[in-house]
Design an enzyme around this catalytic site. Structure first.
Site, mmCIF file in Angstrom:
data_model
loop_
_atom_site.group_PDB
_atom_site.id
_atom_site.type_symbol
_atom_site.label_atom_id
_atom_site.label_comp_id
_atom_site.label_asym_id
_atom_site.label_seq_id
_atom_site.Cartn_x
_atom_site.Cartn_y
_atom_site.Cartn_z
ATOM 1 N N ASP A 44 50.393 36.349 16.149
ATOM 2 C CA ASP A 44 51.292 36.984 15.176
ATOM 3 C C ASP A 44 51.463 36.131 13.912
ATOM 4 O O ASP A 44 52.589 35.841 13.491
ATOM 5 C CB ASP A 44 52.670 37.246 15.800
ATOM 6 N N GLU A 220 52.664 49.019 16.234
ATOM 7 C CA GLU A 220 53.543 47.882 15.983
ATOM 8 C C GLU A 220 53.016 47.070 14.803
ATOM 9 O O GLU A 220 51.967 47.364 14.230
ATOM 10 C CB GLU A 220 53.676 47.007 17.236
ATOM 11 N N HIS A 284 47.821 42.259 14.455
ATOM 12 C CA HIS A 284 49.065 41.653 13.964
ATOM 13 C C HIS A 284 48.779 40.755 12.756
ATOM 14 O O HIS A 284 48.876 39.538 12.817
ATOM 15 C CB HIS A 284 49.792 40.875 15.042
ATOM 16 N N ARG A 314 45.381 33.646 22.102
ATOM 17 C CA ARG A 314 45.125 34.196 20.774
ATOM 18 C C ARG A 314 45.225 33.097 19.719
ATOM 19 O O ARG A 314 46.125 32.267 19.758
ATOM 20 C CB ARG A 314 46.112 35.321 20.472
#
Length: 493
Positions: A44, A220, A284, A314
C-alpha cells in the site's frame, strides 16, 4: 548565382540557430534505480516528491507508522525507516493500513486505517487523520480524529482513504460497505481536511465485472489522477489474496462527484499481472511526478509469486507511465524486479549509500573509536571527518526496528551486556540478532532529527552530560527531550 547560394546558406544557418535555441532540450534521466523500492513492509505505498526529496510511507500492520526520505528514487531502497507516529489508544493501535499524506491548507494530513487492539481482524478497521505541525512531511503529527459514516457497515468500517479535489471542494474517497452491500468505492464531502460535511457515504463503483471478483468481489484503494482538465480514478479490484488483484479505472465525466452517474467505468483492467515478468497482484497504487515535472510515475505494490497473498511479501515498486492519444493514461505492463532503469528526470543529487548521525547539541558525529573492528570498541562523538567509521547503514529489519551497521568496521551499534540501566555504554559488536542491537529511529523535530531508541531498554542514545568535546562517550539514557539526545540523519555516498 554564387551570391544567391551564399544568401541561402546564411538563411538556413539562421533558421537552424533559431530552431536550436527555441527547441527545449530533452530532460536528462534521473539517477538509476532498481525495483523494489522497499522490500520490507512494502504494501500500500504512498509516495510524494516535495521540496527536493521523495517521501515514502507504507502499511505496517502494527500501531506505528514509518516513513522514508531520499533525494533520489533509488535512495528509498536503503533510506532509514523513521517512525513518524505511534499510538497506544486501544481502539486504533493495531493493523495500520494504507497511509497517505496530502498537503492541504498549508499543512500535511496523514490518513490511514487502523483496528482495535484485541479484536480479531478486521471488522474494527476505521479511518483516522493526523495533522502536521508545519510543512515538514515527516511531522511532527497530532491526532485530529476519526472519519466514518452513518451508513457504513459494520459499524463504520472504512479503509484506503484518499482525497479528491473537484469543483473547488474536498471529498473523502475510500472503500467500504454501504448498507451491507459489496466492498465498494465510496465518497463523502468534507468541510475541511479532517471533518466530513456529511455522515452518509455514496457508492460510486461496485465490483460488478468478472475481473473485479477474483477470490471475492472487491473495489478498494481509489486514487485520483488529474491530467489536462480531466479527472481519473484508479482503484484496486478483486481479492488481494489472489494473483489477479489489479487496477481498474473510472473517469469523472459528470459535474457532481457525489452522483454515481458522474463516473464512467472502463470495462477492462488498466494494470494487471504479468507472468512473463514474474509480477503478481499489482495494485494499491499512487502517483507522483518527476522533479522537473515532465514525467508521470506510478508507485504500487506487487508479489513475486502467484500465492504471495496480502501480507509482507508484497514489495514497493515504481515505473514511468505515458498517455494515450485519447488523453487516457497508459500504465503499460508491470516491470520485472531487478535490472537498472532510468530514474525520474530532473534528479540532480547523488543517491545516498549511508548516513552520518550528527548530534544536535554538539554538532559532532557518532563515531567508532579509531575505526577499530574489534567487538567492544567504544562508540563516542567526534568532529565530523567524513571517515568510514562515522558512516552508518541503517538497515530495516521488517519489525519497525533497524540495525545500525558501521560502514568502516562492519560492526553494529550494541547496548553493552543488554543492560536496561541509564548510563549503559553503547559500543560496537558483531550482529547477534537480539533486541539489544535493534533500534527505532523516532522523529523528534524538524530538520531530520531523531531519537535513537534501543528496542530492549527503551532508552535513547545520549551524549554523556551533554559534553561537546571530542571523545565524549555516547551511552543510553532515559528520554529527556534535550538536544544531547537528538541526532540528525545526513546522507552520504
Amino acid at each position: 548565382m554564387r551570391r544567391m547560394r551564399r544568401m541561402l546558406v546564411c538563411v538556413f544557418a539562421v533558421l537552424l540557430a533559431l530552431v536550436s535555441t527555441t527547441q527545449p532540450a530533452a530532460a536528462a534521466d534521473g539517477r538509476p534505480y532498481t525495483n523494489p523500492l522497499k522490500s520490507t513492509k512494502g504494501a500500500d505505498p504512498w509516495l510524494e516528491y516535495y521540496n527536493g526529496d521523495y517521501y515514502l510511507i507504507t502499511t505496517t500492520f502494527t500501531g506505528v507508522l514509518g516513513m522514508r526520505k531520499s533525494p533520489t528514487l533509488a535512495g528509498l531502497a536503503t533510506a532509514p525507516t523513521v517512525q513518524v507516529w505511534s499510538d497506544t489508544t486501544s481502539t486504533r493501535n493495531t493493523n495500520i493500513w494504507a497511509p497517505e499524506i496530502h498537503f492541504l491548507d498549508g499543512k500535511w494530513y496523514l490518513y490511514y486505517s487502523a483496528g482495535q487492539s484485541g479484536v480479531a481482524c478486521c471488522d474494527s478497521q476505521r479511518t483516522h487523520v493526523l495533522e502536521s505541525a508545519g510543512t515538514d512531511p515527516m511531522g511532527p503529527y497530532t491526532y485530529k480524529g476519526s472519519l466514518t459514516g452513518s451508513n457504513l457497515t459494520p459499524g463504520g468500517w472504512l479503509i484506503d482513504a484518499s482525497i479528491l479535489k473537484a469543483n473547488g471542494r474536498l471529498y473523502l474517497l475510500g472503500s467500504g460497505f454501504v448498507n451491507g452491500g459489496a466492498q465498494s468505492l465510496v465518497i463523502a464531502p468534507m468541510s475541511n481536511p479532517y471533518t466530513l460535511a456529511s455522515s452518509a457515504f455514496t457508492v460510486i463503483s461496485s465490483p460488478t465485472l468478472s475481473w473485479e471478483r477474483s477470490g471475492s468481489p472487491v473495489n478498494e484503494a481509489p486514487e485520483p489522477l488529474y491530467h489536462d482538465g480531466r479527472t481519473f480514478l484508479t482503484y484496486s479490484a478483486s481479492s488481494c489474496q489472489t494473483a489477479d488483484y489489479k487496477l481498474g479505472q473510472l473517469e469523472l465525466t459528470g459535474s457532481d462527484p457525489l452522483n454515481p452517474a458522474s463516473w464512467t467505468k472502463k470495462q477492462t483492467p488498466v494494470f494487471q499481472r504479468s507472468d512473463a515478468s514474474g509480477v503478481y497482484g499489482p495494485g494499491h497504487n499512487g502517483f507522483f511526478t518527476s522533479p522537473d515535472g515532465t514525467e508521470n510515475w506510478i508507485v504500487y505494490h506487487a508479489n513475486s509469486s502467484a500465492n504471495g497473498g496480502c501480507g509482507n511479501a508484497r514489495t514497493t515498486r515504481a515505473q514511468e507511465f505515458t498517455w494515450n492519444a485519447d488523453g487516457t493514461p497508459n500504465f503499460g505492463t508491470p516491470v520485472a524486479l531487478g535490472g537498472t532503469r532510468p530514474g525520474p528526470s530532473g534528479e540532480t543529487a547523488a543517491t545516498p549509500t549511508s548516513y552520518t548521525l550528527v548530534n544536535r547539541g554538539s554538532g559532532k558525529c557518532l563515531d567508532v573509536e579509531g575505526g577499530n573492528t574489534a567487538n567492544g570498541t567504544n562508540v563516542f562523538q567526534w568532529t565530523c571527518t567524513g571517515g568510514a567509521n562515522q558512516k552508518w547503514r541503517i538497515e530495516d529489519l521488517g519489525d519497525d526496528t533497524s540495525r545500525l551497521v558501521n560502514v568502516g568496521t562492519g560492526g553494529v551499534l550494541d547496548a553493552a551486556e543488554c543492560s536496561t540501566a541509564d548510563g549503559a555504554d553503547l559500543r560496537q559488536w558483531s550482529w547477534l540478532n537480539n533486541k539489544c542491537q535493534r533500534y527505532r529511529l523516532v522523529y523528534t523535530a524538524t530538520d531530520d532529527h531523531v531519537r535513537i531508541v534501543n528496542e530492549n531498554s527503551g532508552k535513547v542514545a545520549d551524549v554523556a552530560n551533554c559534553g561537546t568535546a571530542n571523545g565524549t562517550d555516547v551511552r543510553q539514557w532515559s528520554w529527556l527531550n534535550n538536544t544531547c539526545q537528538q541526532w540528525r540523519l545526513v546522507p552520504t555516498t
